[in-house]
Design a protein around this motif. Structure first.
Motif, PDB file in Angstrom:
ATOM      1  N   LEU A   8       0.824  -1.207   0.000  1.00  0.00           N
ATOM      2  CA  LEU A   8       0.000   0.000   0.000  1.00  0.00           C
ATOM      3  C   LEU A   8       0.859   1.258   0.000  1.00  0.00           C
ATOM      4  CD1 LEU A   8      -2.705  -1.123   2.586  1.00  0.00           C
ATOM      5  CD2 LEU A   8      -3.018  -0.909   0.111  1.00  0.00           C
ATOM      6  N   THR A   9       1.995   1.209   0.652  1.00  0.00           N
ATOM      7  CA  THR A   9       2.871   2.387   0.710  1.00  0.00           C
ATOM      8  C   THR A   9       3.506   2.692  -0.643  1.00  0.00           C
ATOM      9  OG1 THR A   9       4.820   1.096   1.367  1.00  0.00           O
ATOM     10  CG2 THR A   9       3.375   1.908   3.129  1.00  0.00           C
ATOM     11  N   ARG A  10       3.435   1.753  -1.574  1.00  0.00           N
ATOM     12  CA  ARG A  10       3.994   1.975  -2.914  1.00  0.00           C
ATOM     13  C   ARG A  10       2.991   2.619  -3.866  1.00  0.00           C
ATOM     14  NH1 ARG A  10       6.324  -3.827  -4.481  1.00  0.00           N
ATOM     15  NH2 ARG A  10       6.462  -2.784  -6.517  1.00  0.00           N
ATOM     16  N   LEU A  11       1.733   2.734  -3.425  1.00  0.00           N
ATOM     17  CA  LEU A  11       0.703   3.293  -4.293  1.00  0.00           C
ATOM     18  C   LEU A  11       0.790   4.814  -4.354  1.00  0.00           C
ATOM     19  CD1 LEU A  11      -2.246   1.096  -3.021  1.00  0.00           C
ATOM     20  CD2 LEU A  11      -1.245   0.981  -5.315  1.00  0.00           C
ATOM     21  N   PRO A  12       0.433   5.422  -5.491  1.00  0.00           N
ATOM     22  CA  PRO A  12       0.393   6.885  -5.583  1.00  0.00           C
ATOM     23  C   PRO A  12      -0.626   7.475  -4.618  1.00  0.00           C
ATOM     24  CG  PRO A  12       0.318   5.878  -7.769  1.00  0.00           C
ATOM     25  CD  PRO A  12       0.131   4.768  -6.775  1.00  0.00           C
ATOM     26  N   ALA A  13      -0.445   8.725  -4.268  1.00  0.00           N
ATOM     27  CA  ALA A  13      -1.292   9.377  -3.259  1.00  0.00           C
ATOM     28  C   ALA A  13      -2.768   9.381  -3.642  1.00  0.00           C
ATOM     29  CB  ALA A  13      -0.810  10.803  -3.010  1.00  0.00           C
ATOM     30  N   GLY A  14      -3.086   9.440  -4.931  1.00  0.00           N
ATOM     31  CA  GLY A  14      -4.481   9.532  -5.349  1.00  0.00           C
ATOM     32  C   GLY A  14      -5.171   8.202  -5.570  1.00  0.00           C
ATOM     33  N   THR A  15      -4.526   7.109  -5.256  1.00  0.00           N
ATOM     34  CA  THR A  15      -5.112   5.791  -5.511  1.00  0.00           C
ATOM     35  C   THR A  15      -6.313   5.543  -4.607  1.00  0.00           C
ATOM     36  OG1 THR A  15      -2.959   4.902  -6.165  1.00  0.00           O
ATOM     37  CG2 THR A  15      -4.665   3.306  -5.567  1.00  0.00           C
ATOM     38  N   LEU A  16      -7.353   4.956  -5.180  1.00  0.00           N
ATOM     39  CA  LEU A  16      -8.542   4.555  -4.426  1.00  0.00           C
ATOM     40  C   LEU A  16      -8.442   3.066  -4.112  1.00  0.00           C
ATOM     41  CD1 LEU A  16     -11.517   4.858  -3.406  1.00  0.00           C
ATOM     42  CD2 LEU A  16     -12.228   4.393  -5.777  1.00  0.00           C
ATOM     43  N   VAL A  17      -8.687   2.694  -2.865  1.00  0.00           N
ATOM     44  CA  VAL A  17      -8.750   1.292  -2.456  1.00  0.00           C
ATOM     45  C   VAL A  17     -10.213   0.963  -2.193  1.00  0.00           C
ATOM     46  CG1 VAL A  17      -8.066  -0.423  -0.744  1.00  0.00           C
ATOM     47  CG2 VAL A  17      -6.427   1.332  -1.490  1.00  0.00           C
ATOM     48  N   TYR A  18     -10.763   0.037  -2.984  1.00  0.00           N
ATOM     49  CA  TYR A  18     -12.173  -0.342  -2.857  1.00  0.00           C
ATOM     50  C   TYR A  18     -12.254  -1.788  -2.410  1.00  0.00           C
ATOM     51  CZ  TYR A  18     -17.166  -0.436  -3.646  1.00  0.00           C
ATOM     52  OH  TYR A  18     -18.530  -0.522  -3.448  1.00  0.00           O
ATOM     53  N   ASP A  19     -12.842  -1.998  -1.240  1.00  0.00           N
ATOM     54  CA  ASP A  19     -12.992  -3.332  -0.685  1.00  0.00           C
ATOM     55  C   ASP A  19     -14.431  -3.781  -0.903  1.00  0.00           C
ATOM     56  OD1 ASP A  19     -12.887  -5.675   0.766  1.00  0.00           O
ATOM     57  OD2 ASP A  19     -11.670  -4.806   2.378  1.00  0.00           O
ATOM     58  N   MET A  20     -14.635  -4.842  -1.672  1.00  0.00           N
ATOM     59  CA  MET A  20     -15.991  -5.328  -1.906  1.00  0.00           C
ATOM     60  C   MET A  20     -16.673  -5.790  -0.618  1.00  0.00           C
ATOM     61  SD  MET A  20     -16.021  -7.513  -5.425  1.00  0.00           S
ATOM     62  CE  MET A  20     -15.710  -6.788  -7.035  1.00  0.00           C
ATOM     63  N   VAL A  21     -15.891  -6.123   0.391  1.00  0.00           N
ATOM     64  CA  VAL A  21     -16.459  -6.497   1.681  1.00  0.00           C
ATOM     65  C   VAL A  21     -17.168  -5.286   2.283  1.00  0.00           C
ATOM     66  CG1 VAL A  21     -15.907  -7.218   4.038  1.00  0.00           C
ATOM     67  CG2 VAL A  21     -14.727  -8.280   2.091  1.00  0.00           C
ATOM     68  N   TYR A  22     -18.395  -5.484   2.792  1.00  0.00           N
ATOM     69  CA  TYR A  22     -19.111  -4.379   3.436  1.00  0.00           C
ATOM     70  C   TYR A  22     -19.482  -4.688   4.881  1.00  0.00           C
ATOM     71  CZ  TYR A  22     -23.347  -7.090   2.438  1.00  0.00           C
ATOM     72  OH  TYR A  22     -24.294  -8.080   2.387  1.00  0.00           O
ATOM     73  N   LYS A  23     -19.246  -5.918   5.296  1.00  0.00           N
ATOM     74  CA  LYS A  23     -19.509  -6.282   6.671  1.00  0.00           C
ATOM     75  C   LYS A  23     -18.410  -7.233   7.109  1.00  0.00           C
ATOM     76  CE  LYS A  23     -23.252  -7.934   9.661  1.00  0.00           C
ATOM     77  NZ  LYS A  23     -24.608  -8.521   9.691  1.00  0.00           N
ATOM     78  N   PRO A  24     -17.533  -6.762   7.989  1.00  0.00           N
ATOM     79  CA  PRO A  24     -17.578  -5.546   8.801  1.00  0.00           C
ATOM     80  C   PRO A  24     -17.379  -4.277   7.979  1.00  0.00           C
ATOM     81  CG  PRO A  24     -15.459  -6.604   9.046  1.00  0.00           C
ATOM     82  CD  PRO A  24     -16.294  -7.550   8.235  1.00  0.00           C
ATOM     83  N   ALA A  25     -17.797  -3.160   8.541  1.00  0.00           N
ATOM     84  CA  ALA A  25     -17.742  -1.886   7.836  1.00  0.00           C
ATOM     85  C   ALA A  25     -16.313  -1.456   7.539  1.00  0.00           C
ATOM     86  CB  ALA A  25     -18.427  -0.801   8.671  1.00  0.00           C
ATOM     87  N   GLU A  26     -15.412  -1.826   8.414  1.00  0.00           N
ATOM     88  CA  GLU A  26     -14.019  -1.406   8.257  1.00  0.00           C
ATOM     89  C   GLU A  26     -13.127  -2.634   8.365  1.00  0.00           C
ATOM     90  OE1 GLU A  26     -11.712   0.677  11.410  1.00  0.00           O
ATOM     91  OE2 GLU A  26     -11.831   2.354   9.998  1.00  0.00           O
ATOM     92  N   THR A  27     -12.479  -2.974   7.280  1.00  0.00           N
ATOM     93  CA  THR A  27     -11.564  -4.096   7.270  1.00  0.00           C
ATOM     94  C   THR A  27     -10.145  -3.610   7.540  1.00  0.00           C
ATOM     95  OG1 THR A  27     -11.198  -3.876   4.891  1.00  0.00           O
ATOM     96  CG2 THR A  27     -12.988  -5.340   5.595  1.00  0.00           C
ATOM     97  N   ARG A  28      -9.299  -4.559   7.812  1.00  0.00           N
ATOM     98  CA  ARG A  28      -7.891  -4.207   8.027  1.00  0.00           C
ATOM     99  C   ARG A  28      -7.297  -3.548   6.784  1.00  0.00           C
ATOM    100  NH1 ARG A  28      -3.094  -8.592   9.408  1.00  0.00           N
ATOM    101  NH2 ARG A  28      -1.326  -7.177   9.054  1.00  0.00           N
ATOM    102  N   LEU A  29      -7.666  -4.033   5.604  1.00  0.00           N
ATOM    103  CA  LEU A  29      -7.178  -3.425   4.363  1.00  0.00           C
ATOM    104  C   LEU A  29      -7.537  -1.952   4.315  1.00  0.00           C
ATOM    105  CD1 LEU A  29      -5.941  -3.635   1.504  1.00  0.00           C
ATOM    106  CD2 LEU A  29      -8.235  -4.231   0.680  1.00  0.00           C
ATOM    107  N   MET A  30      -8.754  -1.613   4.684  1.00  0.00           N
ATOM    108  CA  MET A  30      -9.189  -0.218   4.654  1.00  0.00           C
ATOM    109  C   MET A  30      -8.438   0.616   5.682  1.00  0.00           C
ATOM    110  SD  MET A  30     -13.261  -0.950   4.191  1.00  0.00           S
ATOM    111  CE  MET A  30     -13.697   0.757   4.405  1.00  0.00           C
ATOM    112  N   ARG A  31      -8.264   0.075   6.880  1.00  0.00           N
ATOM    113  CA  ARG A  31      -7.532   0.813   7.911  1.00  0.00           C
ATOM    114  C   ARG A  31      -6.103   1.097   7.476  1.00  0.00           C
ATOM    115  NH1 ARG A  31      -9.855  -3.169  11.267  1.00  0.00           N
ATOM    116  NH2 ARG A  31      -7.809  -4.120  11.639  1.00  0.00           N
ATOM    117  N   GLU A  32      -5.458   0.094   6.917  1.00  0.00           N
ATOM    118  CA  GLU A  32      -4.065   0.267   6.520  1.00  0.00           C
ATOM    119  C   GLU A  32      -3.943   1.158   5.282  1.00  0.00           C
ATOM    120  OE1 GLU A  32      -2.574  -3.741   6.271  1.00  0.00           O
ATOM    121  OE2 GLU A  32      -2.235  -3.848   8.442  1.00  0.00           O
TER     122      GLU A  32
END
Length: 294
Positions: free
Chosen positions: A216-240
């Protein structure tokens, strides 16, 4: 709109196993009310052994059709009379439409993801680089949506052979955009405009992630991360992702958009997606988006 006395309301269903957790009934009941149309929507647990009989029952008078969820999206294909281009390309059906005794299979997950990404602020620039995590049915729906929108897609999966199978299905050397499969360490993170988690990682364990935070730290600043998971509302991927300064959204918007498209196919009513999202909120669902820009 009312029906003559004694005429049952049109019916639609969700077939899944399990089904009790589904939020689809709340969304579709709200849609019927908004459209001013009579109708019912019921989530039914259908074990795999009962799928053929359940599908056959959709041919009955007064039945609009059904949504299909796990584990039925692929198994239903040979049980239907016709398939949309999206269903054929993805190899899965999530919406069955009944017309005069015939059953048509469609896949609204693919356009639902596209619409949800637009709502999340993704800019559709031709040839942009997208990384899709996963190699199952959800990943195939994501690749279908993205390649049709002229995005260059890299599929990353722990089992590379499965990712390569997806890439092979969309291989076209003459196309302007391509689908490739790479291990995570070789993926083009530095040029990605979008990362889509189409794996099940995080679905049952909010501390599980499909991706090492270092990528994730290698991604450009404007990159959008979209997690198809919606439950739980906040996944570890989203937090990181947010910790890395990125925008991160969960999959609730996709859930609402695919439902809106299914409802339109059944009824012809174009109900705003906000009706579906509001119904999810009333049902206690999490927010549709999570990120530094919300």
């Amino acid at each position: 709109m009312s029906l003559p006395d004694g005429t049952p309301a049109p019916r639609a269903f969700l077939f899944a196993d399990p089904a009790a957790h589904s939020l689809s009934p709340q969304m579709h009941r709200a849609a019927f009310a908004h459209a001013g149309q009579p109708g019912t929507y019921e989530a039914r647990r259908v074990p795999p052994a009962d799928l053929a009989a359940a599908i056959a029952g959709l041919r009955a008078p007064g039945v609009l059709g059904a949504n299909l969820s796990l584990p039925h999206k692929e198994a239903a294909l040979p049980l239907l009379d016709s398939l949309s281009g999206a269903a054929r390309a993805v190899g899965a059906v999530n919406t069955v439409v009944h017309r005069d005794g015939r059953l048509h299979g469609d896949n609204t997950d693919s356009p639902g993801l596209r619409d949800a990404l637009s709502d999340a602020g993704y800019i559709w620039e031709q040839g942009a680089g997208v990384i899709v995590l996963g190699a199952g049915g959800a990943a195939r729906a994501a690749v279908h949506a993205l390649i049709r929108a002229q995005q260059n897609v890299t599929v990353v999966n722990r089992t590379l052979e499965r990712a390569q199978a997806i890439a092979a299905d969309w291989h076209d050397p003459d196309a302007d955009v391509q689908v490739t499969a790479l291990p995570a360490h070789a993926a083009p993170w530095e040029s990605a405009a979008l990362v889509v988690n189409a794996s099940s990682a995080g679905l049952n364990d909010p501390d599980q992630t499909p991706l090492d935070a270092a990528f994730l730290t290698r991604l450009p600043a404007g990159t959008l991360v979209y997690d198809m998971v919606y439950k739980p509302a906040e996944t570890r991927l989203m937090r990181e992702a947010r910790a890395a300064g990125l925008s991160a959204h969960n999959g609730l918007g996709m859930l609402a958009h695919q439902a809106r498209l299914a409802f339109h196919a059944w009824t012809g009513a174009d109900v705003p997606v906000r009706v579906f999202l509001d119904a999810l909120t009333r049902a206690g669902a999490p927010a549709a988006a999570q990120g530094q820009d919300t």
